[in-house]
Design an enzyme around this catalytic site. Structure first.
Site: not given
Length: 307
Positions: A35, A66, A90, A110, A142, A160
């Site tokens: 991305q 959050h 984050e 992630d 993944d 998230d």
């Protein structure tokens, strides 16, 4: 990575509507394997994370998102010890989970290691050193493959990830098949929560209602809720799913008492009154939920939610 002169971040909110913020500096701009990542300093919202042109969180109001994502499910569970976070680059989602001292281990999965590294370096006020907590374990993988290959059972699962956009890195994580897989990795008294996109009367094709309907095909108890996030320019939807836990059954007194017992203090948005108000969806949203028939599956996995 590049540094740019001040400009405007212009983001579509819905068809015919944009939100613009003056950029005082671009901290970094990177195309990762998955991305496009921008971290900017904005005149209104402060330091912000933007993925593929869409604001993910900002210094000014990330706590709204959050705290709203994490606490309704964590407080509703009697004793969460093992928590799975899917996404959450984050580190702010992990930050909120790690406030619970009875939590023994948080697994964060992630797919984009570069993104997480950038957030660790440039978003310190988001993660507040959560990455240094020894209870946090990070897997760069993944999520579908990770969950499929593991037999570990979790008390709370928090999804998230970015919206299920066509060609985005997360659309497969909104399918019925993935939800059923997660259910098999969740303890019987566990609870799942997912961010489910924008809500409101200006969104005729709501990701939120499709996600809620898809989850309801896998779990007995599904509850939708929403909060207003100023930097998103919209109310934002979340859905909980469980076989035994109904967060709407919690009273104001239940929530506030649990927070006090658990020594969860310093929250800026969430408490018992906020908990109840978030689950009181307006009539037009309830009507959308009641008439929604779409189910997101692997055979039709792409929910195009371009604004």
């Amino acid at each position: 990575m590049k540094i740019s002169s001040p400009e405007w971040h212009i983001e579509p909110i819905s068809t015919g509507l944009i939100q613009a913020e003056r950029i005082t500096s671009i901290i970094c701009e990177v195309q990762t394997q998955f991305q496009h990542v921008m971290i900017i300093e904005g005149e209104c919202f402060g330091r912000s994370l933007i993925l593929d042109g869409k604001t993910q969180s900002t210094e000014l109001d990330e706590f709204v998102y959050h705290e709203g994502l994490v606490h309704p499910s964590m407080v509703s569970h009697e004793n969460p010890k093992n928590v799975l976070i899917v996404g959450g680059g984050e580190g702010a989602t992990a930050r909120e989970v790690l406030k619970y001292r009875n939590v023994e281990e948080v697994t964060m999965v992630d797919i984009d290691q570069k993104l997480v590294e950038l957030c660790q370096e440039f978003l310190p006020n988001h993660h507040m050193n959560a990455f240094k907590d020894p209870r946090l374990k990070i897997d760069f993988a993944d999520a579908l493959e990770f969950v499929d290959s593991s037999n570990k059972q979790y008390d709370v699962i928090i999804i998230d990830v970015p919206d299920p956009l066509e060609y985005g890195p997360a659309y497969k994580l909104f399918t019925l098949e993935f939800f059923l897989l997660l259910k098999s990795r969740m303890k019987l008294d566990g609870i799942l929560v997912i961010q489910a996109g924008a809500t409101g009367p200006s969104f005729s094709e709501q990701c939120f209602t499709a996600v809620a309907n898809t989850l309801s095909q896998a779990f007995s108890i599904c509850r939708g809720y929403e909060i207003f996030v100023p930097s998103f320019g919209s109310t934002w939807g979340f859905v909980t799913a469980s076989e035994r836990i109904n967060p709407t059954a919690k009273t104001v007194e239940n929530i506030n008492s649990n927070l006090k017992t658990l020594n969860i203090d310093g929250l800026k948005m969430y408490d018992g009154i906020s908990h109840q108000s978030m689950f009181r969806l307006p009539k037009y949203t309830r009507e959308h939920l009641n008439t929604e028939t779409r189910v997101i599956t692997n055979s039709n996995p792409i929910f195009t939610y371009q604004q």
